[in-house]
Design an enzyme around this catalytic site. Structure first.
Site, PDB file in Angstrom:
ATOM      1  N   HIS A  60       0.897  -1.623   0.329  1.00 36.92           N
ATOM      2  CA  HIS A  60      -0.020  -0.397  -0.190  1.00 36.92           C
ATOM      3  C   HIS A  60       1.031   1.469   0.312  1.00 36.92           C
ATOM      4  O   HIS A  60       1.562   1.052   1.019  1.00 36.92           O
ATOM      5  CB  HIS A  60      -1.033   0.330   1.614  1.00 36.92           C
ATOM      6  N   HIS A  94      -0.880  11.740  -1.922  1.00 39.93           N
ATOM      7  CA  HIS A  94      -2.011  10.797  -2.078  1.00 39.93           C
ATOM      8  C   HIS A  94      -3.230  12.202  -1.069  1.00 39.93           C
ATOM      9  O   HIS A  94      -4.322  11.999  -1.795  1.00 39.93           O
ATOM     10  CB  HIS A  94      -1.784   9.549  -0.719  1.00 39.93           C
TER      11      HIS A  94
END
Length: 254
Positions: free
Chosen positions: A9, A51
């Site tokens: 991730h 992100h």
């Protein structure tokens, strides 16, 4: 199987600054064969691996990403996660630099289209696709929370698998997935129900769950029949990573 059972991730987010080259390298060193990364645009439309729409949480910068040209961000440092043994920060990575490294390491990539705002959904995808075209043969899955993005990805890169990304499974999920030609569903571990796994798999889709960081969680979800998990801590699943397959370019099964 589109990807592998264990997916890093944002690289190895629990161990190194997320979405950086260091995070990707560390994931590969830990035996991960696929990584998930996020792409968004700077003000001058450079695709970067990041992100959050705001710089404050993840870096030593301040303000919104979309307010800065890349040359104002290239000296930015992405911060190490809490608890990491190595506390050193890392430079911000462009999508192009991430793709070069992933190709060199022989990894697969789940690229999440993560626009800074909804109005930039399509341009974020379109500029990311321009970068992706320089890396033919790279094992790739494109995911997004946006149906509009996935529909455009279907038009631009019809041979690249697409994944519907949701926190919770919508009631009409199968209609959306079919309309978008999505081969995979990505769901939050917080809301996944056992019955949903069988439903998704029964209708011919793969199911990957985010973000799973304990062996107990992983054992539960794999016993339910999920295809794979996204994790911040790949080292906790090295034994499983070593036994999982990964696949030929663009997710076509071996």
């Amino acid at each position: 199987m589109l990807m592998s059972a264990i997916i890093g991730h944002r690289g190895a987010r629990g161990l190194a600054p997320e979405n950086t080259l260091k995070s990707i390298e560390l994931a590969a060193e830990l035996g991960v064969r696929w990584v998930e990364l996020d792409v968004m645009l700077t003000r001058d439309q450079v695709p970067i691996l990041f992100h959050d729409a705001w710089l404050n949480k993840l870096s030593n910068g301040r303000g919104q990403v979309e307010k800065f040209d890349f040359n104002a961000l290239e000296h930015l440092r992405v911060l190490a996660p809490r608890g990491a043994k190595d506390r050193s920060s890392q430079p911000l990575a462009t999508l192009a630099s991430g793709l070069r490294l992933i190709q060199e390491l022989g990894l697969g990539l789940n690229l999440e289209i993560k626009p800074t705002c909804a109005e930039k959904d399509l341009i974020t995808l379109q500029l990311a696709v321009q970068e992706l075209r320089a890396f033919p043969g790279l094992p790739l899955v494109i995911s997004s929370f946006s149906d509009q993005v996935l529909a455009e990805a279907q038009r631009l890169l019809p041979d690249v698998p697409r994944a519907c990304l949701w926190e919770e499974l919508p009631d009409n999920w199968h209609l959306q997935a079919r309309a978008l030609g999505a081969r995979s569903i990505h769901l939050s571990s917080l809301y996944l129900k056992h019955r949903e796994v069988a439903e998704i798999k029964g209708l011919g889709r793969e199911l990957y769950v985010y973000t799973v960081n304990t062996k107990k969680q992983a054992e539960k979800f794999f016993s339910w029949g999920v295809t794979g998990i996204f994790t911040d801590y790949p080292q906790r699943f090295q034994a499983l990573s070593a036994t999982t397959q990964y696949h030929t370019p663009f997710g076509e099964p071996v």
